[in-house]
Design an enzyme around this catalytic site. Structure first.
Site, PDB file in Angstrom:
ATOM      1  N   ASP A  14       0.820  -1.222   0.000  1.00  0.00           N
ATOM      2  CA  ASP A  14       0.000   0.000   0.000  1.00  0.00           C
ATOM      3  C   ASP A  14       0.853   1.271   0.000  1.00  0.00           C
ATOM      4  OD1 ASP A  14      -2.376  -1.675   0.389  1.00  0.00           O
ATOM      5  OD2 ASP A  14      -1.668  -1.885   2.444  1.00  0.00           O
ATOM      6  N   HIS A  42      -3.981  -2.247  -6.900  1.00  0.00           N
ATOM      7  CA  HIS A  42      -3.285  -1.000  -7.139  1.00  0.00           C
ATOM      8  C   HIS A  42      -4.283  -0.021  -7.738  1.00  0.00           C
ATOM      9  CE1 HIS A  42      -2.211  -4.159 -10.071  1.00  0.00           C
ATOM     10  NE2 HIS A  42      -2.443  -3.265 -11.008  1.00  0.00           N
TER      11      HIS A  42
END
Length: 432
Positions: A14, A42
């Protein structure tokens, strides 16, 4: 001469890799996924429009860029087809631009059933998997019983392997985990129904990458998750089931390590983690700075929607990541989330078993015993969002970046100051 760049997350995932990969595709002709599966998302923001991808490389959003899914990825065929349909709906053509390795292990319903049942059985000791069958699919690969993409294209071979695998896994589901078994005929029929759409995209990715590179194409290798979730180098057993480090760009795609020219480590300006496992610099997210990071940083998982755990920047953790990846340069992301904080803290090391250590330990047990040692720095009130040059950043923000560079010993070559492509400061271009 062509140049290849590997992008990896240097923390627990992340870190903002998707945006940076998308930005770098301006200078690449091919983007490669080399590990993981549909357990890591993503998110790209292009012209204010948000697109979340899980399997297809981020380069698909750039017209004319070829995309590859390497042998190191475990593939859920229904999920990759759904992603193709979602992209088609917004005008992005995928099949002619996507090549999937014939050696990709296929995720099937029994993998998901095993994943979910095991997490339930672990109770409070659960790992925190996404329940998508990733781990069991990698287990089959290592045990040499995986059904690969090439097998799926051969109906007779697939049917035989599926029956053999289901005999084995259904025994475990019924007799050990005490849950429902998976139906052979339905699994067979559902998988074969997807073959006509999948078949044109399956091929020899290794040879395709060599051919593209030899023809002058710059290649971008897109890592998923983060280095401290690596099955070997992470906080084991609180890790993912694949190797997330840069070296796996070679084994997970079929190119030699000499073809990996620059390693870009994506590093968030603070630290986050999803799921279980040690996190020395963690802060409570219901108050104070922890709440600020979680709220302003919108820290919720792309795939699971789970709230991320948040904490101060950990330079000792980053040192471990730089070491195991051979990072050439870093990209610093989400700096703007720190705007408005009066004081910042950087974890520079730990007290561990009566000693001072300046690098993150290997394994979960020692990591959990670490007591962070902090260095304080003044924050800044000015906004950094959208800054295009280093000089446009507040002096204290530049000092924060400089200090992290010195602690880690690797230059910060890029700084992301917002989610959009244009909100990027480039100090040294990875492809140049």
């Amino acid at each position: 001469m062509a140049k290849n760049v590997v992008v990896v997350g240097t923390q627990w995932g992340d870190e903002g890799k998707g945006k940076i990969v998308d930005w770098l595709t301006d200078h690449s002709q091919g983007v490669v996924r080399f590990q993981g599966g549909h357990n890591a998302g993503h998110t790209l923001v292009i012209g204010g429009h948000k697109t979340a991808l899980q399997l297809i490389p981020s380069g698909i959003m750039r017209e004319g860029v070829a995309c590859y899914i390497g042998n190191g990825v475990v593939l859920s065929v229904p999920d990759v087809l759904r992603e193709i349909d979602k992209l088609h709906a917004i005008g992005v053509e995928v099949p002619s631009r996507l090549k999937i390795s014939e050696a990709c292990p296929i995720i099937l319903p029994y993998h998901t059933a095993l994943d979910v049942a095991r997490e339930v059985a672990r109770g409070d000791a659960k790992i925190g998997t996404t329940g998508k069958g990733i781990g069991p699919a990698y287990e089959d690969k290592v045990a040499r019983r995986a059904i690969r993409a090439a097998d799926l294209l051969n109906e007779k071979r697939f049917a035989e392997k599926l029956r053999e695998n289901l005999d084995y896994h259904n025994f475990v589901l019924a007799n050990y985990l005490k849950v429902a078994t998976v139906d052979y005929q339905k699994t067979l029929d559902d998988a074969l129904a997807d073959v006509p759409r999948l078949k044109p995209m399956v091929g020899d990715v290794s040879s395709a990458l060599y051919a593209a590179f030899n023809a002058g194409a710059n290649l971008l290798f897109e890592g998923a998750q983060g280095s401290l979730l690596d099955v070997d180098h992470g906080t084991y057993p609180y890790v993912t089931s694949s190797n997330c480090v840069a070296g796996n760009a070679s084994t997970g795609s079929g190119v030699g390590p000499g073809m990996l020219h620059y390693i870009l480590g994506i590093t968030k300006a603070y630290t986050t983690r999803v799921g279980s496992g040690p996190f020395p610099s963690e802060l409570p997210t219901d108050q104070g700075v922890g709440k600020h990071l979680a709220t302003v940083g919108h820290e919720f998982g792309t795939v699971t929607g789970r709230a991320r755990r948040c904490g101060w920047f950990d330079a000792a953790l980053l040192k471990r990541s730089v070491q195991i990846n051979g990072v050439t340069g870093m990209c610093f992301t989400k700096l703007d989330v720190l705007d408005g904080l009066e004081t910042l803290r950087i974890c520079t090391g730990y007290k561990l078993n009566g000693k001072i250590v300046d690098i993150f330990p290997v394994g979960a047990e020692d990591a959990a015993a670490c007591e962070p040692i902090y260095e304080e720095m003044p924050g800044w009130k000015e906004a950094t969002v959208g800054a295009k040059t280093l000089e446009a950043l507040p002096a204290n923000a530049r000092a924060y970046i400089d200090r992290i560079e010195k602690l880690v010993g690797v230059p910060i070559d890029m700084i992301s100051t917002g989610p959009d492509r244009e909100e990027t400061i480039v100090l040294r271009h990875p492809f140049k």
